[in-house]
Design an enzyme around this catalytic site. Structure first.
Site, short mmCIF file in Angstrom:
data_model
loop_
_atom_site.label_atom_id
_atom_site.label_comp_id
_atom_site.label_asym_id
_atom_site.label_seq_id
_atom_site.Cartn_x
_atom_site.Cartn_y
_atom_site.Cartn_z
N ASN A 1 0.86 -1.18 0.00
CA ASN A 1 0.00 0.00 0.00
C ASN A 1 0.90 1.23 0.00
O ASN A 1 1.47 1.58 1.03
CB ASN A 1 -0.89 -0.03 1.26
N TRP A 2 1.04 1.83 -1.16
CA TRP A 2 1.99 2.95 -1.29
C TRP A 2 1.42 4.24 -0.73
O TRP A 2 2.12 5.24 -0.65
CB TRP A 2 2.38 3.13 -2.76
N LYS A 3 0.16 4.24 -0.37
CA LYS A 3 -0.50 5.43 0.18
C LYS A 3 -0.26 6.64 -0.73
O LYS A 3 -0.18 6.49 -1.94
CB LYS A 3 -0.04 5.66 1.62
N HIS B 1 -9.67 1.11 4.37
CA HIS B 1 -8.45 1.33 5.14
C HIS B 1 -8.74 2.30 6.29
O HIS B 1 -9.53 3.24 6.13
CB HIS B 1 -7.35 1.90 4.23
N SER C 1 3.16 -1.94 10.37
CA SER C 1 4.60 -2.03 10.64
C SER C 1 5.18 -3.39 10.31
O SER C 1 6.10 -3.86 10.96
CB SER C 1 4.91 -1.63 12.08
N GLY D 1 2.87 -1.13 4.26
CA GLY D 1 2.91 0.28 3.92
C GLY D 1 4.35 0.74 3.70
O GLY D 1 4.91 0.62 2.61
N GLY D 2 4.96 1.26 4.76
CA GLY D 2 6.31 1.84 4.66
C GLY D 2 7.32 0.94 3.98
O GLY D 2 8.09 1.40 3.12
N GLU E 1 -5.56 -4.74 10.36
CA GLU E 1 -4.57 -3.70 10.61
C GLU E 1 -4.94 -2.94 11.88
O GLU E 1 -5.73 -1.98 11.82
CB GLU E 1 -4.51 -2.73 9.44
N GLY F 1 2.19 2.36 10.75
CA GLY F 1 3.15 3.44 10.59
C GLY F 1 3.83 3.87 11.88
O GLY F 1 4.49 4.91 11.92
N GLU G 1 -7.18 4.72 7.48
CA GLU G 1 -6.94 6.14 7.18
C GLU G 1 -8.14 6.74 6.45
O GLU G 1 -8.49 7.90 6.66
CB GLU G 1 -5.65 6.29 6.36
P1 PGA Z 1 2.65 0.42 7.60
O1 PGA Z 1 1.21 0.62 6.90
O2 PGA Z 1 3.20 -0.89 7.08
O3 PGA Z 1 3.46 1.59 7.19
O4 PGA Z 1 2.40 0.34 9.08
C1 PGA Z 1 0.35 -0.46 6.65
C2 PGA Z 1 -0.95 0.02 6.07
O5 PGA Z 1 -1.48 1.04 6.54
O6 PGA Z 1 -1.50 -0.60 5.14
#
Ligand code: PGA
Length: 252
Positions: free
Chosen positions: A9-11, A94, A210, A231-232, A164, A170, A96
């Site tokens: 997930n590159w956001k 998600h 994470s 994500g990251g 999640e 994050g 967010e």
């Molecule tokens: P993260 O994000 O790996 O940076 O914690 C995961 C996500 O929100 O899909």
């Protein structure tokens, strides 16, 4: 066992040239990772470029969101039909989007159905806040999100659930594999079982929050975890590929 999947997930990261380069990086190393479906979820504006970049490989593409209406006066939105042909997967619900963009279980449910109607595979995200966890409500919150998100859904083919925990996204504070498995093998799986009977056994369950190359194998060592939503660590091709390799070797 359900399909193993590692989705990035590159956001809201990467310009089109950056996304293209990242996709080529993943494509170039993808052949070394067998048995795991790799899915890249760039911003909308890069879907086409990423699709072209991974052409000829097994790497798949996904969107990070979608509207449930097919067309109309929804300024700034993207419809299911617009995504069809550009990608195979779509991340929906998600945290967010739930927290910052007003998504509800009801809108997520509409999106899941609309996505499936055009052949997209939804990755339904669920997760509790730290406050909900501390109040002992995690299991109820999660099963409620799964049940409401999938209300009226009958097709489980291609359906993926990502757990999640919001406090782990994050933050570098990943949930322990045991904590994740408690929720994924518990309320998530039990709710899926009650909705879909034996068909629930082939739904892939991903951990997210994470996840990285060092901890991915520990999650995948849990029977009820079939990969990750990353994500990251998905923003660097080598790290993303290492996550996938760790999942493959833990399950192999
Ligand atoms: P993260 O994000 O790996 O940076 O914690 C995961 C996500 O929100 O899909």
């Amino acid at each position: 066992m359900p399909a193993l999947v590692v989705a990035g997930n590159w956001k809201m990261n990467t310009t089109v040239p950056e996304a293209t380069a990242l996709a080529f990086g993943v494509k170039n190393g993808a052949a070394a990772v067998t048995g795991v479906e790799l899915v890249l979820c760039p911003p909308f504006v890069s879907l086409s470029a990423v699709k072209d970049a991974v052409a000829g490989s097994a790497v798949k593409v996904g969107a990070q969101n979608m509207h449930f209406q097919e067309s109309g006066a929804y300024t700034g939105e993207v419809s299911p039909g617009m995504l069809r042909g550009l990608c195979d997967y779509v991340i929906l619900g998600h945290s967010e989007r739930r927290q910052m963009f007003g998504e509800t279980d009801e809108s997520v449910n509409s999106k899941i159905k609309a996505g499936q109607a055009v052949g997209l595979k939804p990755i339904l995200c669920v997760g509790e806040t730290l406050e909900q966890r501390e109040q002992g409500k995690a299991a109820d919150v999660i099963s409620g999100q799964v049940r409401a998100g999938l209300d009226g859904v009958t097709d489980t083919s291609g359906l993926i659930i990502a757990y999640e925990p919001i406090w782990a996204i994050g933050t570098g504070q990943a949930a322990t594999p045991e904590t994740a498995a408690e929720i994924m093998g518990g309320p998530i799986f039990e709710t899926l079982r009650s909705l879909f009977s034996a068909a629930a056994d082939s739904i892939s369950l991903l951990y997210g929050g994470s996840m990285n190359a060092s901890n991915a194998g520990e999650y995948a060592a849990q029977d009820c975890i079939h990969g990750g939503l990353v994500g990251g660590a998905a923003l660097q091709a080598d790290q993303f590929l290492q996550v996938a390799a760790a999942v493959a070797s833990a399950k192999g």
